[in-house]
Design a protein around this motif. Structure first.
Motif, PDB file in Angstrom:
ATOM      1  N   GLU A   1       0.803  -1.226   0.000  1.00  0.00           N
ATOM      2  CA  GLU A   1       0.000   0.000   0.000  1.00  0.00           C
ATOM      3  C   GLU A   1       0.834   1.273   0.000  1.00  0.00           C
ATOM      4  OE1 GLU A   1      -3.480   1.005   0.171  1.00  0.00           O
ATOM      5  OE2 GLU A   1      -3.648  -0.931  -0.793  1.00  0.00           O
ATOM      6  N   ILE A   2       2.150   1.175   0.077  1.00  0.00           N
ATOM      7  CA  ILE A   2       2.982   2.381   0.153  1.00  0.00           C
ATOM      8  C   ILE A   2       2.789   3.257  -1.082  1.00  0.00           C
ATOM      9  CG2 ILE A   2       5.348   3.271   0.203  1.00  0.00           C
ATOM     10  CD1 ILE A   2       6.026   0.771   1.968  1.00  0.00           C
ATOM     11  N   LYS A   3       3.000   2.707  -2.262  1.00  0.00           N
ATOM     12  CA  LYS A   3       2.887   3.524  -3.476  1.00  0.00           C
ATOM     13  C   LYS A   3       1.458   4.003  -3.733  1.00  0.00           C
ATOM     14  CE  LYS A   3       7.031   2.103  -5.908  1.00  0.00           C
ATOM     15  NZ  LYS A   3       7.587   1.547  -7.154  1.00  0.00           N
ATOM     16  N   PRO A   4       0.450   3.124  -3.612  1.00  0.00           N
ATOM     17  CA  PRO A   4      -0.912   3.641  -3.827  1.00  0.00           C
ATOM     18  C   PRO A   4      -1.285   4.752  -2.849  1.00  0.00           C
ATOM     19  CG  PRO A   4      -0.932   1.252  -3.905  1.00  0.00           C
ATOM     20  CD  PRO A   4       0.446   1.662  -3.459  1.00  0.00           C
ATOM     21  N   GLN A   5      -0.914   4.600  -1.585  1.00  0.00           N
ATOM     22  CA  GLN A   5      -1.296   5.644  -0.635  1.00  0.00           C
ATOM     23  C   GLN A   5      -0.468   6.909  -0.815  1.00  0.00           C
ATOM     24  OE1 GLN A   5      -2.719   4.796   3.272  1.00  0.00           O
ATOM     25  NE2 GLN A   5      -3.333   2.724   2.700  1.00  0.00           N
ATOM     26  N   ALA A   6       0.762   6.781  -1.310  1.00  0.00           N
ATOM     27  CA  ALA A   6       1.542   7.980  -1.631  1.00  0.00           C
ATOM     28  C   ALA A   6       0.842   8.754  -2.761  1.00  0.00           C
ATOM     29  CB  ALA A   6       2.960   7.598  -2.026  1.00  0.00           C
ATOM     30  N   LEU A   7       0.422   8.021  -3.796  1.00  0.00           N
ATOM     31  CA  LEU A   7      -0.301   8.692  -4.889  1.00  0.00           C
ATOM     32  C   LEU A   7      -1.637   9.249  -4.410  1.00  0.00           C
ATOM     33  CD1 LEU A   7       0.378   6.386  -7.965  1.00  0.00           C
ATOM     34  CD2 LEU A   7       1.380   8.627  -7.460  1.00  0.00           C
ATOM     35  N   GLU A   8      -2.327   8.498  -3.558  1.00  0.00           N
ATOM     36  CA  GLU A   8      -3.605   8.988  -3.034  1.00  0.00           C
ATOM     37  C   GLU A   8      -3.406  10.295  -2.274  1.00  0.00           C
ATOM     38  OE1 GLU A   8      -7.154   7.712   0.076  1.00  0.00           O
ATOM     39  OE2 GLU A   8      -5.641   6.218  -0.462  1.00  0.00           O
ATOM     40  N   TRP A   9      -2.335  10.378  -1.488  1.00  0.00           N
ATOM     41  CA  TRP A   9      -2.042  11.601  -0.728  1.00  0.00           C
ATOM     42  C   TRP A   9      -1.812  12.756  -1.700  1.00  0.00           C
ATOM     43  CZ3 TRP A   9       2.213  11.612   3.638  1.00  0.00           C
ATOM     44  CH2 TRP A   9       2.091  12.767   4.413  1.00  0.00           C
ATOM     45  N   MET A  10      -1.055  12.509  -2.746  1.00  0.00           N
ATOM     46  CA  MET A  10      -0.768  13.559  -3.722  1.00  0.00           C
ATOM     47  C   MET A  10      -2.038  13.975  -4.471  1.00  0.00           C
ATOM     48  SD  MET A  10       2.829  11.989  -5.035  1.00  0.00           S
ATOM     49  CE  MET A  10       3.362  13.384  -5.997  1.00  0.00           C
ATOM     50  N   LEU A  11      -2.850  13.005  -4.866  1.00  0.00           N
ATOM     51  CA  LEU A  11      -4.118  13.326  -5.533  1.00  0.00           C
ATOM     52  C   LEU A  11      -5.039  14.098  -4.593  1.00  0.00           C
ATOM     53  CD1 LEU A  11      -4.736   9.939  -7.382  1.00  0.00           C
ATOM     54  CD2 LEU A  11      -4.097  12.122  -8.447  1.00  0.00           C
ATOM     55  N   SER A  12      -5.055  13.703  -3.327  1.00  0.00           N
ATOM     56  CA  SER A  12      -5.874  14.403  -2.327  1.00  0.00           C
ATOM     57  C   SER A  12      -5.446  15.856  -2.220  1.00  0.00           C
ATOM     58  CB  SER A  12      -5.762  13.720  -0.962  1.00  0.00           C
ATOM     59  OG  SER A  12      -6.315  12.429  -0.985  1.00  0.00           O
ATOM     60  N   GLU A  13      -4.140  16.089  -2.122  1.00  0.00           N
ATOM     61  CA  GLU A  13      -3.630  17.463  -2.047  1.00  0.00           C
ATOM     62  C   GLU A  13      -4.017  18.253  -3.293  1.00  0.00           C
ATOM     63  OE1 GLU A  13      -1.788  19.395   0.231  1.00  0.00           O
ATOM     64  OE2 GLU A  13      -2.304  17.819   1.658  1.00  0.00           O
ATOM     65  N   ALA A  14      -3.866  17.629  -4.448  1.00  0.00           N
ATOM     66  CA  ALA A  14      -4.195  18.315  -5.707  1.00  0.00           C
ATOM     67  C   ALA A  14      -5.680  18.639  -5.798  1.00  0.00           C
ATOM     68  CB  ALA A  14      -3.761  17.462  -6.896  1.00  0.00           C
ATOM     69  N   ALA A  15      -6.507  17.821  -5.134  1.00  0.00           N
ATOM     70  CA  ALA A  15      -7.958  18.049  -5.142  1.00  0.00           C
ATOM     71  C   ALA A  15      -8.410  18.902  -3.956  1.00  0.00           C
ATOM     72  CB  ALA A  15      -8.699  16.714  -5.126  1.00  0.00           C
ATOM     73  N   GLY A  16      -7.468  19.292  -3.096  1.00  0.00           N
ATOM     74  CA  GLY A  16      -7.836  20.086  -1.925  1.00  0.00           C
ATOM     75  C   GLY A  16      -8.636  19.290  -0.915  1.00  0.00           C
ATOM     76  N   HIS A  17      -8.368  18.003  -0.826  1.00  0.00           N
ATOM     77  CA  HIS A  17      -9.107  17.093   0.053  1.00  0.00           C
ATOM     78  C   HIS A  17      -8.169  16.549   1.118  1.00  0.00           C
ATOM     79  CE1 HIS A  17     -11.327  13.385   1.143  1.00  0.00           C
ATOM     80  NE2 HIS A  17     -12.379  14.104   0.844  1.00  0.00           N
TER      81      HIS A  17
END
Length: 184
Positions: A103-119
């Protein structure tokens, strides 16, 4: 853009529209709201499209499932749920450590996508039937992976999404300073 308008536009429907505008034509893949557990379904006899299906219309579930899709290579995108191992809630400590490794890479991307979406991003141990949460080591590893992506380059599909989210949601570029374990 006012914060009220920005919040109103930060919906699962907006994610569906943004994702589908990027990948429905180019990769024959759509993001769909599901009624139950999330799942990835490759094109088959019932639907000619690949489908990333997220749970119950939840914004965070959509981001998480998108992240897994971004990690999966072309061969894995031909398999139901990308062919990944999954054990439902109630994992042992050893099983949880195995879960965290993948889950390291998926959650790293999720964190980045969340930041980009302001979430707001939350680490997921995905182990509700247990009191075993996301370990401090896992959180550090996810942060290291985020920093690595920012330094070495973000893969193409998540990069396209990040740009689209930043433009749509009016968020700032991703910088290392935006990611910290404080308060997580």
């Amino acid at each position: 853009m006012s914060s009220d308008l920005l919040m109103a536009e930060r919906t699962a429907d907006s994610l569906v529209e943004l994702f589908n505008s990027l990948f429905a034509g180019s990769l024959n893949t759509v993001l769909l709201r599901g009624d139950d557990e999330p799942i990835y379904l490759p094109a088959d006899e019932t639907d000619s499209r690949h489908r990333v299906i997220f749970a119950h219309g939840f914004f965070a579930s959509a981001l998480h499932e998108i992240s897994h899709w971004c990690i999966a290579g072309a061969e894995r995108r031909q398999l139901v749920d990308f062919g990944y191992w999954y054990k439902p809630d109630g994992r042992t400590a050893a099983e949880q450590r195995e879960f965290e490794k993948v889950e390291i890479k998926p959650q790293a991307l999720e964190w980045m996508l969340s930041e980009a979406a302001g979430h707001k991003f939350h680490f997921s141990a995905d182990n509700l039937g247990s009191d075993i949460g996301a370990s401090p080591e896992f959180k550090c590893n996810v942060l290291k992976q985020v920093q690595s992506y920012l330094q070495d380059g973000i893969p193409d599909r998540p990069q396209q999404l990040i740009r689209s989210f930043q433009q749509h949601y009016g968020t700032e570029p991703l910088t290392p300073e935006r990611f910290s374990l404080e308060g997580k």
